[in-house]
Structure formats: structure tokens, C-alpha cells
Motif scaffolding. Structure first.
Motif, PDB file in Angstrom:
ATOM      1  N   ILE A  40     -59.119  27.423 -30.192  1.00  0.00           N
ATOM      2  CA  ILE A  40     -58.198  26.790 -29.238  1.00  0.00           C
ATOM      3  C   ILE A  40     -59.063  25.888 -28.374  1.00  0.00           C
ATOM      4  O   ILE A  40     -60.017  26.348 -27.742  1.00  0.00           O
ATOM      5  N   ASP A  41     -58.754  24.597 -28.354  1.00  0.00           N
ATOM      6  CA  ASP A  41     -59.626  23.651 -27.651  1.00  0.00           C
ATOM      7  C   ASP A  41     -59.170  23.378 -26.212  1.00  0.00           C
ATOM      8  O   ASP A  41     -58.170  23.941 -25.742  1.00  0.00           O
ATOM      9  N   GLN A  42     -59.907  22.522 -25.523  1.00  0.00           N
ATOM     10  CA  GLN A  42     -59.639  22.215 -24.120  1.00  0.00           C
ATOM     11  C   GLN A  42     -58.290  21.525 -23.908  1.00  0.00           C
ATOM     12  O   GLN A  42     -57.728  21.573 -22.825  1.00  0.00           O
ATOM     13  N   GLU A  43     -57.784  20.839 -24.947  1.00  0.00           N
ATOM     14  CA  GLU A  43     -56.479  20.174 -24.857  1.00  0.00           C
ATOM     15  C   GLU A  43     -55.330  21.112 -25.237  1.00  0.00           C
ATOM     16  O   GLU A  43     -54.208  20.670 -25.421  1.00  0.00           O
ATOM     17  N   HIS A  44     -55.650  22.403 -25.414  1.00  0.00           N
ATOM     18  CA  HIS A  44     -54.693  23.460 -25.755  1.00  0.00           C
ATOM     19  C   HIS A  44     -54.249  23.426 -27.215  1.00  0.00           C
ATOM     20  O   HIS A  44     -53.308  24.144 -27.582  1.00  0.00           O
ATOM     21  N   ARG A  45     -54.862  22.609 -28.049  1.00  0.00           N
ATOM     22  CA  ARG A  45     -54.508  22.592 -29.472  1.00  0.00           C
ATOM     23  C   ARG A  45     -55.039  23.852 -30.144  1.00  0.00           C
ATOM     24  O   ARG A  45     -56.153  24.301 -29.853  1.00  0.00           O
ATOM     25  N   LEU A  46     -54.245  24.387 -31.054  1.00  0.00           N
ATOM     26  CA  LEU A  46     -54.643  25.551 -31.832  1.00  0.00           C
ATOM     27  C   LEU A  46     -55.016  25.065 -33.230  1.00  0.00           C
ATOM     28  O   LEU A  46     -54.287  24.274 -33.836  1.00  0.00           O
ATOM     29  N   TRP A  47     -56.158  25.545 -33.738  1.00  0.00           N
ATOM     30  CA  TRP A  47     -56.700  25.084 -35.020  1.00  0.00           C
ATOM     31  C   TRP A  47     -56.720  26.218 -36.038  1.00  0.00           C
ATOM     32  O   TRP A  47     -57.080  27.350 -35.693  1.00  0.00           O
ATOM     33  N   VAL A 118     -52.402  22.257 -34.262  1.00  0.00           N
ATOM     34  CA  VAL A 118     -51.078  22.421 -33.645  1.00  0.00           C
ATOM     35  C   VAL A 118     -51.174  22.034 -32.177  1.00  0.00           C
ATOM     36  O   VAL A 118     -51.954  22.611 -31.414  1.00  0.00           O
ATOM     37  N   THR A 119     -50.398  21.029 -31.811  1.00  0.00           N
ATOM     38  CA  THR A 119     -50.298  20.612 -30.414  1.00  0.00           C
ATOM     39  C   THR A 119     -49.066  21.289 -29.840  1.00  0.00           C
ATOM     40  O   THR A 119     -47.936  20.965 -30.223  1.00  0.00           O
ATOM     41  N   PRO A 120     -49.260  22.254 -28.940  1.00  0.00           N
ATOM     42  CA  PRO A 120     -48.114  22.985 -28.404  1.00  0.00           C
ATOM     43  C   PRO A 120     -47.367  22.174 -27.352  1.00  0.00           C
ATOM     44  O   PRO A 120     -47.966  21.385 -26.623  1.00  0.00           O
ATOM     45  N   ASP A 121     -46.055  22.358 -27.318  1.00  0.00           N
ATOM     46  CA  ASP A 121     -45.219  21.753 -26.284  1.00  0.00           C
ATOM     47  C   ASP A 121     -44.934  22.784 -25.199  1.00  0.00           C
ATOM     48  O   ASP A 121     -45.193  22.553 -24.028  1.00  0.00           O
ATOM     49  N   THR A 122     -44.369  23.902 -25.634  1.00  0.00           N
ATOM     50  CA  THR A 122     -44.001  24.968 -24.703  1.00  0.00           C
ATOM     51  C   THR A 122     -44.302  26.319 -25.332  1.00  0.00           C
ATOM     52  O   THR A 122     -44.450  26.433 -26.550  1.00  0.00           O
ATOM     53  N   ALA A 123     -44.356  27.314 -24.477  1.00  0.00           N
ATOM     54  CA  ALA A 123     -44.510  28.693 -24.950  1.00  0.00           C
ATOM     55  C   ALA A 123     -43.644  29.583 -24.085  1.00  0.00           C
ATOM     56  O   ALA A 123     -43.474  29.335 -22.886  1.00  0.00           O
ATOM     57  N   GLN A 124     -43.091  30.597 -24.697  1.00  0.00           N
ATOM     58  CA  GLN A 124     -42.368  31.627 -23.965  1.00  0.00           C
ATOM     59  C   GLN A 124     -43.099  32.932 -24.199  1.00  0.00           C
ATOM     60  O   GLN A 124     -43.654  33.157 -25.273  1.00  0.00           O
TER      61      GLN A 124
END
Length: 159
Positions: A40-47, A118-124
Motif C-alpha cells: 500500500i503506497d503513500q497515495e493509498h493505492r493497493l498493489w 487499485v486506486t480506492p475511492d471510498t471505504a466502509q
């Protein structure tokens, strides 16, 4: 518990590390499979590492909408975002992990190995009290005139 920040939530995801990765196939059906987060990078992308010939690649090449579902003992997290396929050798080498080494004969250098970003938009998220405590709260609520039992925290985080 207070509302989670993006950093709180991402720290939780790092601890869980495995999710159900859901895509939309060419017929519009939702398809899920377990996958391990490589980074998980600094831009919140999950790899994630995956095979270039995987069916999920064609699912992502469309609109790329995905959902990642993480579950731990008393925590559930659902991440909505978009995915893209990355074939950059330098990025693959940078993120190579035990999973890449185990699944591909030449690790991250294997031509079959690709990355999903994966660039996340929102999470619940939902956090419960645990099975025993939840049972006690349910029984107590059912035997009294108390309103619905407090079964934990729920929130939404924009990522």
C-alpha cells in the motif's frame, strides 16, 4: 470509537493483508477471488501481483471498477475503487514479495507476472464487539425494553 482517518484504515488493511478482490465480468456478473496485498503506497493505492493470463485482467481492462473486502476477527472493511494493469518491470522489481516469488518461476521478472494497482475511492468499515460480547448484548436487548443493542462502530472514509 472516533471516526477513522484514511491512515488508520490503511494501517488496518496492512494488518489484514488478504482480501476478496471483486471485479465485474463481461456479462455484468460480480466475480470474487482471494488475493494478498503486496503493498500500500503513500497515495493509498493497493498493489497486487497476478498472472497476465488471469480472467480478472479482462474484467479490469473494461471500466476497472473493483471492490476489496477485508475481514479480521472483529473488523470488516469494504474498499471501492478502480484498478489498472501495470507491466512496468521497474515497479514489479520494487514491489516483489514472497507471493511473487512463490507464484512465478522467475519472481517479479517472470513475463506472466503483472501488477494490479487499485486506486480506492471510498471505504466502509464495521468493528464489532466480538462473538461473546455480541451474544450477551443480543440476549440482554431481547430480554429488556432496551433499544437495539450497540453492536460496534461503522463509518465511511474517503480515500
Amino acid at each position: 470509537m472516533a471516526q477513522h482517518t484514511p491512515e488508520d484504515l490503511l494501517s488496518t488493511l496492512k494488518d489484514i493483508s488478504t482480501c476478496m478482490f471483486t471485479t465485474v465480468d463481461s456479462t455484468g456478473r460480480l466475480v470474487s477471488r482471494p488475493m494478498a496485498v503486496s503493498h500500500i503506497d503513500q497515495e493509498h493505492r493497493l498493489w497486487f501481483f497476478t498472472s497476465a493470463s488471469s480472467e480478472k485482467i479482462s474484467d479490469i481492462l473494461g471500466e476497472g471498477h473493483v471492490n476489496l473486502s477485508f475481514v479480521a476477527d472483529k473488523t470488516w472493511v469494504s474498499v471501492a475503487g478502480s484498478a489498472e494493469v501495470i507491466t512496468d518491470q521497474q515497479k514489479k522489481a520494487e514491489l516483489e514479495d514472497l507471493g511473487a516469488e512463490a507464484y512465478f518461476s522467475d519472481g517479479a521478472e517472470d513475463t506472466e507476472a503483472v501488477l494490479l494497482s487499485v486506486t480506492p475511492d471510498t471505504a466502509q468499515y464495521w468493528e464489532g464487539p466480538g462473538k461473546a460480547a455480541a451474544l450477551v448484548k443480543l440476549v440482554k436487548s431481547s430480554l429488556s425494553s432496551q433499544d437495539s443493542p450497540d453492536m460496534g462502530d461503522h463509518g465511511r472514509v474517503d480515500l
